[in-house]
Design an enzyme around this catalytic site. Structure first.
Site, mmCIF file in Angstrom:
data_model
loop_
_atom_site.group_PDB
_atom_site.id
_atom_site.type_symbol
_atom_site.label_atom_id
_atom_site.label_comp_id
_atom_site.label_asym_id
_atom_site.label_seq_id
_atom_site.Cartn_x
_atom_site.Cartn_y
_atom_site.Cartn_z
ATOM 1 N N SER A 188 0.852 -1.182 0.000
ATOM 2 C CA SER A 188 0.000 0.000 0.000
ATOM 3 C C SER A 188 0.896 1.243 0.000
ATOM 4 O O SER A 188 2.099 1.136 0.206
ATOM 5 C CB SER A 188 -0.879 -0.020 1.252
ATOM 6 O OG SER A 188 -1.745 1.080 1.288
ATOM 7 N N LYS A 189 0.364 2.388 -0.246
ATOM 8 C CA LYS A 189 1.130 3.636 -0.139
ATOM 9 C C LYS A 189 0.157 4.790 -0.067
ATOM 10 O O LYS A 189 -0.950 4.704 -0.614
ATOM 11 C CB LYS A 189 2.047 3.810 -1.366
ATOM 12 C CG LYS A 189 3.201 4.745 -1.107
ATOM 13 C CD LYS A 189 4.340 4.056 -0.370
ATOM 14 C CE LYS A 189 5.478 4.984 -0.086
ATOM 15 N NZ LYS A 189 6.689 4.252 0.352
#
Ligand code: NAD
Length: 475
Positions: A105-106
């Site tokens: 994720s980011k």
């Protein structure tokens, strides 16, 4: 960046496709691993300086083959959907490569953090956390952010506190985010972790004559000429450890406002102090100042460490790069086009998904610590020391009884009697992780002639592991 030769996400996808093409994945599975599952965009208003200011933030989830998903939150005006999606994809592959049990994720917030004071940033961060929490995009079991460019311990502490207030009955609330200060549930060694990982990666590289030979390098890190771009969290720690502990020469540091060059080696701590005091490298007395910082990427050196932003090495400058070895401390500093050019020139690249995995590795240790509610080493440390003392006292007794005049080497006693504390354990776990992952990449690189570089090898290892997880889930 040289035009949009390939967007950051395009570059990551090209590199992925190149590696996946060497494997026997079904097209459906390849697509499933490649695509980004979701990206949430939020716009929220915060009243600051007597006006409402609207901010745009993103949180992208690339793959949930393992949960929680993990990845940093970046504060920068350059944040975009394309960027967070590329970074989230890299997180998926990075976690798989270093066997950290998370999906990728980011997140990012379009903001210049230097334009706001601490009180304002806290208000903005708490509001962003609220928006993420409403959609389970921050949660100890589902999505665990961490620091990235423009954020650090302070922002993580605000996020953890905001989450805790929203979920007062969650005993694991602290594990909603990593990279917190030690006093707010953080772990020793997290701030240095990514730079420390870069150092461990280089040490491992220099243990293998076969890979060194491919880069035309020999010997040890001592005396090697190193250029570092970006003296922030990652670049500073990498440069400091490489110069002080491994005796490498940091001959050039490139920052936003120019570069400092000193063929005798730059005093990194002093330069960092100068940047903190003045906001840039200009005026630093320990080297020669050059206004054209970016051109210094092309300076003569053995090792180039881009540790700032993506796409700084592109088709427009790759041909002129003189480094023998590039270690991607930043995410995505080399575009896919530049990657091809550098490969042709015989430059070896230690890829981002491996090189900067120290951060997520120690974040994993922090998350485990938070869930177990106990610091690492607390149960064993004194027990270990007592056993070491027993052994030394027994040897001394035998020596006295038999008159052998047995003597321990200077300093050995203290070292042997020192039970491992949290920092020792974190560094040991990180070192082990970096060595193991390098071994896997190296094996694939050396054993398969179609795998033409370390990056492809890293992708092959990561994709194989992710496809195995999907396989066990019945996909
Ligand atoms: P940071 O904000 O602490 O430092 C970035 C540094 O780069 C700053 O000193 C900044 O002035 C400099 N910089 C920015 N743009 C520049 C440019 N165009 N030219 C020269 N210098 C420039 O950020 P960080 O946490 O050190 O992250 C750096 C890179 O490492 C990013 O790509 C990030 O995604 C990656 N990374 C960070 C971590 C982490 O734990 N912080 C983990 C993995 C990867």
């Amino acid at each position: 960046m040289a035009n949009m030769e390939n967007s950051f996400r395009g570059s990551v996808e090209r590199m992925f496709t190149h590696a996946a093409g060497l494997m026997d994945l079904s097209p459906g599975l390849e697509e499933k691993i490649r695509v980004c599952n979701s990206t949430y965009t939020v716009r929220f208003g915060v009243r600051l300086r007597g006006e409402i200011h609207t901010f745009t933030g993103y949180r992208s989830v690339h793959s949930e083959h393992m949960e929680p998903v993990k990845g940093g939150i970046r504060y920068s005006l350059d944040v975009s959907q394309d960027e967070v999606e590329a970074l989230a994809a890299l997180m998926t592959y990075k976690c798989a490569l270093v066997e950290v049990p998370f999906g990728g994720s980011k997140g990012g917030l379009c903001i210049d953090p230097r334009a706001w004071n601490a009180e304002e940033l806290e208000k903005i961060t708490r509001r962003f956390t609220y928006e993420l929490s409403r959609r389970n995009l921050i949660s100890p079991s589902q999505n665990v952010p961490a620091p990235d460019m423009g954020t650090g311990e302070r922002e993580m502490a605000w996020m953890a506190d905001a989450y805790k207030r929203l979920h007062p009955d969650d005993i694991n609330a602290k594990a909603c985010v990593t990279g917190k200060p030690r006093t707010a549930g953080g772990i020793e060694g997290r701030v240095e972790a990514t730079g420390r990982g870069v150092q461990y990666a280089l040490r491992e590289f220099f243990r293998h004559v076969d890979v060194m030979k491919k880069a035309g390098l020999e010997g040890t890190l001592a005396g090697k000429r190193v250029i570092v771009q970006g003296l922030g969290n990652v670049g500073y720690h990498a440069a400091e450890f490489l110069s002080v502990e491994d005796k490498a020469l940091i001959t050039c540091v490139i920052e936003r406002d120019g570069a400092i060059v000193n063929p005798q080696g730059i005093n990194i701590d002093a330069l960092r102090g100068h940047i903190v005091a003045t906001g840039g490298v200009r005026g630093f007395a320990g080297g020669q100042y050059h206004e054209e910082g970016l051109a210094m990427l092309e300076h003569e050196c053995d090792i180039l460490v881009p540790a700032a932003v993506e796409s700084v090495i592109h088709s427009g400058n790759a041909e002129r790069i003189k480094a023998k070895l590039i270690i991607e401390a930043a995410n995505g500093p080399v575009t896919a086009d530049a990657d091809e050019i550098l490969k042709r020139k015989g430059v070896v690249i230690i890829p981002d998904m491996y090189a900067n995995a120290g951060g997520v590795t120690v974040s994993y240790f922090e998350w485990v610590k938070n869930l177990s509610q106990i610091s690492l080493g607390r149960m064993e440390r004194r027990y270990e020391e007592a056993r070491a003392r027993m052994l030394i006292e027994e040897l001394e007794r035998i020596s006295a009884d038999t008159g052998t005049n047995f003597k321990l080497a200077a300093g050995f006693r203290e070292q042997f009697l020192h039970g491992a504390d949290e920092l020792d354990l974190v560094r040991s776990g990180l070192d082990d992780t970096m060595r193991e992952a390098f071994g896997k990449m190296r094996d694939v690189w050396m054993a398969n002639r179609r795998v033409d570089d370390l990056r492809t090898a890293a992708y092959v290892v990561a994709i194989r592991r992710i496809s195995n997880v999907y396989g066990s889930l019945g996909l």
